[in-house]
Scaffold this motif. Structure first.
Motif, PDB file in Angstrom:
ATOM      1  N   ARG A   1       0.828  -1.211   0.000  1.00  0.00           N
ATOM      2  CA  ARG A   1       0.000   0.000   0.000  1.00  0.00           C
ATOM      3  C   ARG A   1       0.860   1.258   0.000  1.00  0.00           C
ATOM      4  O   ARG A   1       0.598   2.207  -0.747  1.00  0.00           O
ATOM      5  N   ASP A   2       1.908   1.264   0.825  1.00  0.00           N
ATOM      6  CA  ASP A   2       2.768   2.441   0.929  1.00  0.00           C
ATOM      7  C   ASP A   2       3.514   2.749  -0.366  1.00  0.00           C
ATOM      8  O   ASP A   2       3.906   3.890  -0.599  1.00  0.00           O
TER       9      ASP A   2
ATOM     10  N   PRO B   1      -1.932  -0.797  -6.208  1.00  0.00           N
ATOM     11  CA  PRO B   1      -3.222  -1.423  -5.920  1.00  0.00           C
ATOM     12  C   PRO B   1      -3.070  -2.938  -5.800  1.00  0.00           C
ATOM     13  O   PRO B   1      -2.427  -3.582  -6.630  1.00  0.00           O
TER      14      PRO B   1
END
Length: 82
Positions: free
Chosen positions: A61-62, A66
Motif C-alpha cells: 500500500r505504501d 493497488p
C-alpha cells in the motif's frame, strides 16, 4: 471444524499487485520472492502469521500499488516457495 488458531500460523501466500517491481525488492519484502509479470508484480513465499501478512500488505500500500489479490496457498512450510 476449523479453529481460529489454524489461520494464525505460518502459511505460504501469493500477493498480486498492479505495477512493476523486480527481484531486487526481495530484501525489502523480507526475503519473499518478487517477480514482475507484465504490468503486475507477484510477491510470494512463507509468511509467519497474520500480523506479518498485514505488515506486508501495508508495504505494498505504501508503494501506491493497488492490490489485485491475496491468496493463501498452503498452511505450514513449503520449501519451494522460500
Amino acid at each position: 471444524m476449523t479453529t481460529h488458531e489454524s489461520w494464525n500460523g505460518p502459511a505460504v501466500y501469493q500477493i498480486k499487485a498492479a505495477g512493476r517491481l523486480g527481484s531486487q525488492w526481495s530484501d525489502w519484502f523480507e526475503g519473499l520472492s518478487v517477480e514482475c509479470q507484465g504490468k503486475m508484480t507477484i510477491i510470494s513465499g512463507r509468511i509467519v502469521d497474520q500480523s506479518a501478512l498485514h505488515g506486508l500488505l501495508a508495504k505494498v500500500r505504501d508503494l501506491g500499488m493497488p492490490i489485485i489479490s491475496v491468496r493463501r496457498i498452503k498452511a505450514g512450510t513449503d520449501p519451494e516457495m522460500r
